[in-house]
Scaffold this active site. Structure first.
Site, PDB file in Angstrom:
ATOM      1  N   LYS A  35     -19.677  -7.125 -12.174  1.00 16.58           N
ATOM      2  CA  LYS A  35     -20.338  -6.616 -13.166  1.00 16.58           C
ATOM      3  C   LYS A  35     -21.853  -6.694 -13.396  1.00 16.58           C
ATOM      4  CE  LYS A  35     -21.348 -10.117 -16.221  1.00 16.58           C
ATOM      5  NZ  LYS A  35     -22.894 -10.224 -16.751  1.00 16.58           N
ATOM      6  N   ASN A  36     -22.543  -7.720 -12.401  1.00 21.89           N
ATOM      7  CA  ASN A  36     -23.841  -7.697 -12.409  1.00 21.89           C
ATOM      8  C   ASN A  36     -24.424  -6.823 -11.496  1.00 21.89           C
ATOM      9  OD1 ASN A  36     -23.841  -9.942 -14.481  1.00 21.89           O
ATOM     10  ND2 ASN A  36     -24.101 -11.276 -12.876  1.00 21.89           N
ATOM     11  N   ARG A  64     -16.294 -10.053 -21.021  1.00 26.88           N
ATOM     12  CA  ARG A  64     -17.565  -9.476 -20.550  1.00 26.88           C
ATOM     13  C   ARG A  64     -17.560  -9.247 -18.945  1.00 26.88           C
ATOM     14  NH1 ARG A  64     -22.761 -11.596 -23.203  1.00 26.88           N
ATOM     15  NH2 ARG A  64     -23.190  -9.681 -22.461  1.00 26.88           N
ATOM     16  N   ASP A 109     -41.214 -11.903 -19.075  1.00 28.80           N
ATOM     17  CA  ASP A 109     -42.622 -11.979 -18.947  1.00 28.80           C
ATOM     18  C   ASP A 109     -42.878 -11.282 -17.465  1.00 28.80           C
ATOM     19  OD1 ASP A 109     -41.683 -14.640 -17.999  1.00 28.80           O
ATOM     20  OD2 ASP A 109     -43.328 -14.889 -17.546  1.00 28.80           O
ATOM     21  N   LEU A 110     -41.913 -11.688 -16.542  1.00 29.07           N
ATOM     22  CA  LEU A 110     -42.045 -11.062 -15.176  1.00 29.07           C
ATOM     23  C   LEU A 110     -41.898  -9.485 -15.076  1.00 29.07           C
ATOM     24  CD1 LEU A 110     -40.659 -14.082 -13.074  1.00 29.07           C
ATOM     25  CD2 LEU A 110     -43.201 -13.642 -13.832  1.00 29.07           C
ATOM     26  N   ARG A 136     -28.055  -8.067 -22.278  1.00 27.75           N
ATOM     27  CA  ARG A 136     -29.373  -8.125 -22.036  1.00 27.75           C
ATOM     28  C   ARG A 136     -29.824  -7.266 -20.762  1.00 27.75           C
ATOM     29  NH1 ARG A 136     -32.032 -12.777 -22.627  1.00 27.75           N
ATOM     30  NH2 ARG A 136     -33.380 -12.152 -21.031  1.00 27.75           N
ATOM     31  N   CYS A 184     -30.979 -16.195 -25.236  1.00 32.22           N
ATOM     32  CA  CYS A 184     -29.668 -16.316 -25.556  1.00 32.22           C
ATOM     33  C   CYS A 184     -29.163 -17.707 -25.279  1.00 32.22           C
ATOM     34  CB  CYS A 184     -28.782 -15.272 -24.408  1.00 32.22           C
ATOM     35  SG  CYS A 184     -28.455 -15.946 -22.861  1.00 32.22           S
ATOM     36  N   ARG A 244     -34.814 -17.471 -21.180  1.00 33.38           N
ATOM     37  CA  ARG A 244     -34.732 -15.973 -20.645  1.00 33.38           C
ATOM     38  C   ARG A 244     -35.670 -14.777 -20.985  1.00 33.38           C
ATOM     39  NH1 ARG A 244     -28.545 -14.347 -19.632  1.00 33.38           N
ATOM     40  NH2 ARG A 244     -29.221 -13.566 -18.100  1.00 33.38           N
ATOM     41  N   ASP A 253     -24.133 -19.179 -11.760  1.00 35.87           N
ATOM     42  CA  ASP A 253     -23.095 -18.444 -12.567  1.00 35.87           C
ATOM     43  C   ASP A 253     -21.608 -19.299 -11.837  1.00 35.87           C
ATOM     44  OD1 ASP A 253     -24.654 -16.663 -13.586  1.00 35.87           O
ATOM     45  OD2 ASP A 253     -24.255 -14.914 -12.289  1.00 35.87           O
TER      46      ASP A 253
HETATM   47  N1  EPU Z   1     -37.085 -15.578 -15.961  1.00 38.91           N
HETATM   48  C1  EPU Z   1     -38.490 -15.928 -16.557  1.00 38.91           C
HETATM   49  N2  EPU Z   1     -39.199 -14.597 -16.794  1.00 38.91           N
HETATM   50  C2  EPU Z   1     -38.797 -13.480 -16.354  1.00 38.91           C
HETATM   51  C3  EPU Z   1     -37.492 -13.506 -15.816  1.00 38.91           C
HETATM   52  C4  EPU Z   1     -36.677 -14.429 -15.697  1.00 38.91           C
HETATM   53  O1  EPU Z   1     -39.089 -16.938 -16.533  1.00 38.91           O
HETATM   54  O2  EPU Z   1     -39.544 -12.444 -16.763  1.00 38.91           O
HETATM   55  C5  EPU Z   1     -36.349 -16.925 -15.735  1.00 38.91           C
HETATM   56  C6  EPU Z   1     -35.290 -16.828 -16.748  1.00 38.91           C
HETATM   57  O3  EPU Z   1     -35.557 -17.425 -18.167  1.00 38.91           O
HETATM   58  C7  EPU Z   1     -34.224 -17.730 -15.939  1.00 38.91           C
HETATM   59  C8  EPU Z   1     -34.642 -17.264 -14.614  1.00 38.91           C
HETATM   60  O4  EPU Z   1     -35.591 -16.924 -14.608  1.00 38.91           O
HETATM   61  O5  EPU Z   1     -34.387 -18.851 -16.479  1.00 38.91           O
HETATM   62  C9  EPU Z   1     -33.570 -16.406 -13.745  1.00 38.91           C
HETATM   63  O6  EPU Z   1     -33.905 -15.217 -14.484  1.00 38.91           O
HETATM   64  P1  EPU Z   1     -33.322 -13.778 -13.816  1.00 38.91           P
HETATM   65  O7  EPU Z   1     -34.019 -12.936 -14.030  1.00 38.91           O
HETATM   66  O8  EPU Z   1     -33.063 -14.176 -12.154  1.00 38.91           O
HETATM   67  O9  EPU Z   1     -31.896 -13.630 -14.293  1.00 38.91           O
HETATM   68  P2  EPU Z   1     -31.315 -12.174 -15.016  1.00 38.91           P
HETATM   69  O10 EPU Z   1     -31.757 -11.035 -14.404  1.00 38.91           O
HETATM   70  O11 EPU Z   1     -31.667 -12.386 -16.519  1.00 38.91           O
HETATM   71  C10 EPU Z   1     -29.088 -12.126 -13.810  1.00 38.91           C
HETATM   72  C11 EPU Z   1     -27.470 -12.479 -14.083  1.00 38.91           C
HETATM   73  C12 EPU Z   1     -27.163 -13.493 -14.483  1.00 38.91           C
HETATM   74  C13 EPU Z   1     -27.453 -14.632 -13.636  1.00 38.91           C
HETATM   75  C14 EPU Z   1     -29.086 -14.484 -13.187  1.00 38.91           C
HETATM   76  C15 EPU Z   1     -29.335 -15.276 -11.899  1.00 38.91           C
HETATM   77  C16 EPU Z   1     -27.212 -10.186 -14.585  1.00 38.91           C
HETATM   78  C17 EPU Z   1     -26.828  -9.138 -15.858  1.00 38.91           C
HETATM   79  N3  EPU Z   1     -27.286 -11.416 -15.004  1.00 38.91           N
HETATM   80  O12 EPU Z   1     -29.649 -12.580 -15.067  1.00 38.91           O
HETATM   81  O13 EPU Z   1     -25.785 -13.502 -14.920  1.00 38.91           O
HETATM   82  O14 EPU Z   1     -27.213 -15.776 -14.018  1.00 38.91           O
HETATM   83  O15 EPU Z   1     -29.341 -12.916 -12.660  1.00 38.91           O
HETATM   84  O16 EPU Z   1     -28.410 -15.237 -10.880  1.00 38.91           O
HETATM   85  O17 EPU Z   1     -27.225  -9.643 -13.627  1.00 38.91           O
HETATM   86  C18 EPU Z   1     -23.689 -14.038 -15.639  1.00 38.91           C
HETATM   87  O18 EPU Z   1     -23.062 -13.313 -15.015  1.00 38.91           O
HETATM   88  O19 EPU Z   1     -22.943 -14.943 -16.339  1.00 38.91           O
HETATM   89  C19 EPU Z   1     -25.329 -14.171 -15.896  1.00 38.91           C
HETATM   90  C20 EPU Z   1     -25.808 -14.946 -16.654  1.00 38.91           C
END
Ligand code: EPU
Length: 433
Positions: free
Chosen positions: A23-24, A401, A126-127, A94, A118, A123, A309
């Site tokens: 999925k991811n 999902r 900003d980055l 997202r 969420c 989440r 996860d």
């Molecule tokens: N974060 C920031 N600023 C940013 C981006 C992230 O502060 O600009 C923080 C987030 O708030 C969070 C942490 O950094 O606390 C990690 O976020 P990341 O961006 O790495 O995660 P993501 O891309 O939003 C994906 C997966 C998640 C998985 C995370 C970490 C997808 C669709 N989602 O999320 O999957 O937990 O990477 O491995 O790829 C799931 O599948 O259940 C799931 C939540």
């Protein structure tokens, strides 16, 4: 009508299960198809509701999208009619925010709704935004939308404050056709990043370093990315879920179509807990155990550390392990929603901020429980097959999902599980993984 699972637990799971595409990863590959007008064929695509949402997003933008009954998905972004992803779609999932980098990279403009927080955490994005600004985009946030523009993005040196998966992806997508090289340091190293880079390279991009913490994206000429056929990597989180269900029931389960190295952080922990693990082939993992597992401690970390996860499903295993286990969640602020449900099944867990202390009980007992989010849902299914008696799991839309055919896959391992309409009229909870 919503549905629920009824599980009669306590039977050892035995047999082999085929793992679906990740999925991811597939969601990001789908977003990446926006970078070319040529037709793309994706294979090993799972049938998941999140794939359906990304399909809606791409269709809204003007793409032709056709998912076959088997594992193929065809996408062509030839006649794009809009560069805007509306809130109604982004709030459902997202990962749709990843179209930002692709739209900006190919069309020089994008307007994408901010996903907001969420149920598992703030989440922030900003980055992602800082990265696009570093590539020369003008970015404004207006009325809940990120509005980005650039006549041509320019490669840059970017250092992420934290190795965000989504920010790494959005920056990589935007930079593929930027002028010159982008060096992205402290990049995420997740296997899904490697899959995206491999896919983009198959489309004609020039990306190296994926899987390390420094990515080099040499921008190629605008318009030079092309169609390709690509097979999505296996879903390491789904594979882990079946391994844990197998060992949690003291069964004997083999997961096929996996890349074992992606699961090392989990398999090392399981071996320390007393499980027997073998690799019957380069793409399979077999797990079995005849003894009660021992307690274990974990700290969630970016890859290659222990994945957040898997924290909830792993906590289910710990709830019957012998001794006291400690789980520290470092990625999200609110990812312990399985705790209340596990306690309803007899687990002994206390939580202090980001740390949970689990004192193993001899067994769980079946109860009515909620799948509060996707991975908490997986934790409930594992708890259901491990528990004595009958468990009902509600709020299945979260599970749908990320888990393809969970009922038939669990049944193929001998689980007594069925999916039936939920006539209780309970309110449905939202989340966007
Ligand atoms: N974060 C920031 N600023 C940013 C981006 C992230 O502060 O600009 C923080 C987030 O708030 C969070 C942490 O950094 O606390 C990690 O976020 P990341 O961006 O790495 O995660 P993501 O891309 O939003 C994906 C997966 C998640 C998985 C995370 C970490 C997808 C669709 N989602 O999320 O999957 O937990 O990477 O491995 O790829 C799931 O599948 O259940 C799931 C939540």
């Amino acid at each position: 009508m919503t549905e629920k699972l009824i599980i009669h637990g306590g039977k050892a799971l035995r047999g082999e299960v085929e793992i679906s595409g990740a999925k991811n990863s597939v969601l990001k590959l789908m977003a990446a198809t926006l970078l070319t007008g040529d037709s793309i064929e994706l294979r090993n695509v799972p049938h998941l509701s999140d794939v359906g949402v990304m399909t809606q997003v791409l269709k809204y933008l003007g793409c032709d999208v056709d998912q076959q009954d088997d594992d193929r998905l065809y996408i062509q972004a030839k006649n794009i009619t809009s560069c805007e992803a509306p809130y109604d779609l982004v709030r459902k999932m997202r990962a749709s925010f990843d179209v930002l980098g692709s739209l900006l990279g190919r069309f020089g403009e994008a307007r994408v709704a901010l996903p907001g927080g969420c149920s598992i955490g703030k989440r922030s994005v900003d980055l992602h935004v800082k990265g696009l600004i570093a590539l020369g985009a003008e970015v404004e946030i207006n009325h809940g939308y990120v509005e980005a523009k650039a006549s041509r993005l320019i490669g840059a040196e970017i250092l992420l404050d934290t190795p965000s998966v989504g920010a790494t992806e959005n920056i990589m997508l935007a930079a593929t056709m930027a002028e010159g090289a982008t060096i992205l340091s402290n990049a995420a190293q997740e296997p899904e990043i490697v899959d995206l880079a491999n896919f983009l390279n198959a489309m004609g991009a020039d990306i190296s370093g994926a899987g390390t913490n420094e990515l080099v994206i040499n921008g190629v000429k605008p318009g030079s990315l092309h169609g390709t056929t690509y097979s999505v990597m296996p879903d390491r989180i789904e594979a882990a879920t079946y391994l844990m269900a197998g060992v949690g029931t003291m069964g004997d389960v083999t997961v096929n179509n996996v890349l074992p190295v992606h699961l090392s952080s989990l398999t090392h922990k399981l071996i320390e807990m007393g499980a027997e693990i073998e690799m019957p082939s380069p793409n399979s993992i077999r797990i079995h155990s005849e003894r009660r597992l021992q307690a274990q401690n974990i700290v969630t970390q970016p890859y290659p550390g222990f994945p957040t996860d898997l924290q909830a499903p792993f906590m289910t295993l710990l709830s019957t392990a012998d001794g006291v286990s400690i789980v520290k969640e470092t990625i999200y602020e609110n990812r312990f929603k399985q705790v209340g449900e596990l306690k309803r099944m007899g687990a002994d867990i206390s939580v202090e901020r980001d740390v949970a202390v689990i004192t193993g009980v001899p067994h769980l007992s079946g109860a009515e429980v909620n799948a509060h989010d996707l991975r908490a849902g997986a934790a409930m299914v594992i708890a259901g097959v491990m528990a004595e008696g009958s468990t009902q799991v509600f709020d299945l839309h979260h599970l749908d999902r990320g888990y393809e055919d969970v009922v038939s896959k669990m049944r193929s391992l001998g689980a007594d599980i069925e999916r039936v309409p939920d006539t209780s009229g309970r309110p449905v909870t939202e989340e966007s993984a």
